[in-house]
Design an enzyme around this catalytic site. Structure first.
Site, PDB file in Angstrom:
ATOM      1  N   CYS A   1      28.653  40.770  15.519  1.00  0.00           N
ATOM      2  CA  CYS A   1      28.507  39.573  14.709  1.00  0.00           C
ATOM      3  C   CYS A   1      29.890  38.994  14.449  1.00  0.00           C
ATOM      4  CB  CYS A   1      27.823  39.888  13.382  1.00  0.00           C
ATOM      5  SG  CYS A   1      27.698  38.415  12.332  1.00  0.00           S
TER       6      CYS A   1
ATOM      7  N   GLN B   1      36.550  44.386  36.230  1.00  0.00           N
ATOM      8  CA  GLN B   1      36.276  43.157  35.490  1.00  0.00           C
ATOM      9  C   GLN B   1      34.789  43.061  35.164  1.00  0.00           C
ATOM     10  OE1 GLN B   1      38.636  39.757  37.642  1.00  0.00           O
ATOM     11  NE2 GLN B   1      38.454  41.463  39.061  1.00  0.00           N
TER      12      GLN B   1
ATOM     13  N   HIS C   1      36.729  43.342  30.732  1.00  0.00           N
ATOM     14  CA  HIS C   1      35.941  42.249  30.168  1.00  0.00           C
ATOM     15  C   HIS C   1      34.788  42.743  29.293  1.00  0.00           C
ATOM     16  CE1 HIS C   1      37.530  39.391  33.573  1.00  0.00           C
ATOM     17  NE2 HIS C   1      38.405  39.573  32.607  1.00  0.00           N
TER      18      HIS C   1
HETATM   19  P1  OAD Z   1      34.064  36.426  41.873  1.00  0.00           P
HETATM   20  O1  OAD Z   1      32.671  35.936  42.027  1.00  0.00           O
HETATM   21  O2  OAD Z   1      35.113  35.442  41.545  1.00  0.00           O
HETATM   22  O3  OAD Z   1      34.527  37.177  43.199  1.00  0.00           O
HETATM   23  C1  OAD Z   1      33.695  38.109  43.821  1.00  0.00           C
HETATM   24  C2  OAD Z   1      34.261  38.365  45.227  1.00  0.00           C
HETATM   25  O4  OAD Z   1      33.476  39.367  45.826  1.00  0.00           O
HETATM   26  C3  OAD Z   1      34.202  37.133  46.126  1.00  0.00           C
HETATM   27  O5  OAD Z   1      35.506  36.879  46.621  1.00  0.00           O
HETATM   28  C4  OAD Z   1      33.240  37.519  47.240  1.00  0.00           C
HETATM   29  O6  OAD Z   1      33.673  37.063  48.504  1.00  0.00           O
HETATM   30  C5  OAD Z   1      33.272  39.017  47.186  1.00  0.00           C
HETATM   31  N1  OAD Z   1      32.009  39.673  47.567  1.00  0.00           N
HETATM   32  C6  OAD Z   1      30.748  39.316  47.230  1.00  0.00           C
HETATM   33  N2  OAD Z   1      29.852  40.186  47.717  1.00  0.00           N
HETATM   34  C7  OAD Z   1      30.575  41.130  48.391  1.00  0.00           C
HETATM   35  C8  OAD Z   1      30.224  42.297  49.122  1.00  0.00           C
HETATM   36  N3  OAD Z   1      28.948  42.698  49.264  1.00  0.00           N
HETATM   37  N4  OAD Z   1      31.230  43.016  49.692  1.00  0.00           N
HETATM   38  C9  OAD Z   1      32.520  42.624  49.570  1.00  0.00           C
HETATM   39  N5  OAD Z   1      32.903  41.536  48.885  1.00  0.00           N
HETATM   40  C10 OAD Z   1      31.947  40.798  48.295  1.00  0.00           C
HETATM   41  O7  OAD Z   1      34.001  37.625  40.809  1.00  0.00           O
HETATM   42  P2  OAD Z   1      35.219  38.288  40.027  1.00  0.00           P
HETATM   43  O8  OAD Z   1      36.448  38.260  40.831  1.00  0.00           O
HETATM   44  O9  OAD Z   1      34.749  39.577  39.490  1.00  0.00           O
HETATM   45  O10 OAD Z   1      34.859  36.768  33.865  1.00  0.00           O
HETATM   46  O11 OAD Z   1      35.349  37.269  38.822  1.00  0.00           O
HETATM   47  C11 OAD Z   1      36.286  37.513  37.818  1.00  0.00           C
HETATM   48  C12 OAD Z   1      35.764  37.029  36.499  1.00  0.00           C
HETATM   49  O12 OAD Z   1      35.299  35.687  36.601  1.00  0.00           O
HETATM   50  C13 OAD Z   1      34.553  37.767  35.992  1.00  0.00           C
HETATM   51  O13 OAD Z   1      34.885  38.994  35.377  1.00  0.00           O
HETATM   52  C14 OAD Z   1      33.979  36.806  35.001  1.00  0.00           C
HETATM   53  C15 OAD Z   1      34.093  35.548  35.819  1.00  0.00           C
HETATM   54  O14 OAD Z   1      34.193  34.375  35.087  1.00  0.00           O
HETATM   55  C16 OAD Z   1      34.365  36.688  32.633  1.00  0.00           C
HETATM   56  O15 OAD Z   1      33.178  36.563  32.426  1.00  0.00           O
HETATM   57  C17 OAD Z   1      35.405  36.751  31.544  1.00  0.00           C
HETATM   58 ZN    ZN Z   2      26.591  39.200  10.509  1.00  0.00          ZN
END
Ligand code: OAD
Ligand code: ZN
Length: 248
Positions: A126, A100, A118
């Site tokens: 644009c 993601q 993503h």
């Molecule tokens: P999140 O911030 O929702 O989740 C990240 C997870 O990683 C959390 O559950 C943390 O506990 C865990 N975490 C953080 N540091 C860690 C580490 N060092 N070791 C192990 N675990 C760790 O991020 P995503 O799940 O990627 O979308 O979020 C999904 C989407 O939400 C993103 O792609 C973005 C966001 O809105 C878009 O921008 C479309």
């Molecule tokens: Zn343009």
């Protein structure tokens, strides 16, 4: 112990897919979205800054949010978790990495088969005239002089080629990811809260088709209850350890 139990699932010949999120890049200095105090969505409302509506109607708010994150992304280097996954891949113990993340760090670590659900920060598009530009041609002026990227053809703001709220996921990436999860024997979920649909439905779909789930994440997810093994550890320590035991 739990690493050993997990590692045994990754026997040679089994189809293994990794499904990663922002947590895997936290040890590289890029904040995630939902961690208790450091997550970006503690400071920003995603619909206010990271939606298509925000980009169109409040471009300044959109770029105020994205600019520091972009700086962090382009300064960041892969961490041991990215390298461990790349090593599993080159050792033929991991097929596809579905991510993601928009930071490109899996590829920088040497991973080959990476599906970006993503998008990424390599190009700017644009939305008015469809021109596509390389981000490299805009990065210095944007990050150092705070001159926002505009289309050289029509003057509209250029949107980084990342998926915003209210946007569809790229069809090709989605279909490849769905296929991989449906075929998988094991899905290794790492560094994601699994709170964002539709991405988070992929490991669930894989599980429903018979895949075994291994989760490495600091905080609980909705798939913990069905996972074979849950490793609530820092990916920068846990992923190299898991990799070592798989390849041992
Ligand atoms: P999140 O911030 O929702 O989740 C990240 C997870 O990683 C959390 O559950 C943390 O506990 C865990 N975490 C953080 N540091 C860690 C580490 N060092 N070791 C192990 N675990 C760790 O991020 P995503 O799940 O990627 O979308 O979020 C999904 C989407 O939400 C993103 O792609 C973005 C966001 O809105 C878009 O921008 C479309
Ligand atoms: Zn343009």
């Amino acid at each position: 112990e739990r690493y050993h139990t997990a590692a045994r699932l990754f026997r040679p010949g089994r189809r293994v897919v990794a499904f990663t999120g922002a947590g895997i890049s936290v040890p590289s200095g890029i904040p995630d979205f939902r961690s208790a105090s450091s997550g970006l969505w503690n400071t920003f409302d995603p619909m206010e800054v990271a939606s298509l509506t925000a980009f169109r109607e409040r471009p300044q708010a959109f770029f105020d949010w994205l600019e520091p994150l972009t700086g962090q992304i382009f300064q960041a280097s892969p961490n041991p978790a990215h390298y461990a996954l790349a090593q599993l891949q080159s050792s033929n113990r991991l097929e596809t990495i579905i991510t993601q993340n928009i930071d490109g760090l899996h590829q920088k670590a040497g991973a080959s088969d990476v599906i970006e659900l993503h998008g990424n920060m390599n190009h700017l598009v644009c939305l008015t005239c469809q021109k596509i530009e390389k981000v490299d041609d805009y990065l210095d002026r944007w990050l150092k002089e705070h001159i926002l990227p505009v289309c050289p053809r029509c003057g509209a703001f250029l949107k980084p080629d990342i998926i915003l709220y209210e946007e569809m996921l790229p069809v090709d990436a989605w279909e490849q990811a769905e296929f991989s999860c449906q075929q998988a024997d094991v899905i290794l979920v790492a560094g994601t809260s699994l709170e964002v649909m539709p991405a988070s439905s992929l490991p669930l779909e894989g599980f429903q088709k018979g895949a075994q789930i291994v989760i490495m994440n600091l905080t609980p997810t909705f798939l913990d209850s069905v996972a074979e093994v849950v490793l609530p550890v820092d990916v920068a320590k846990g992923m190299p350890e898991l990799c070592r035991q798989i390849l041992a």
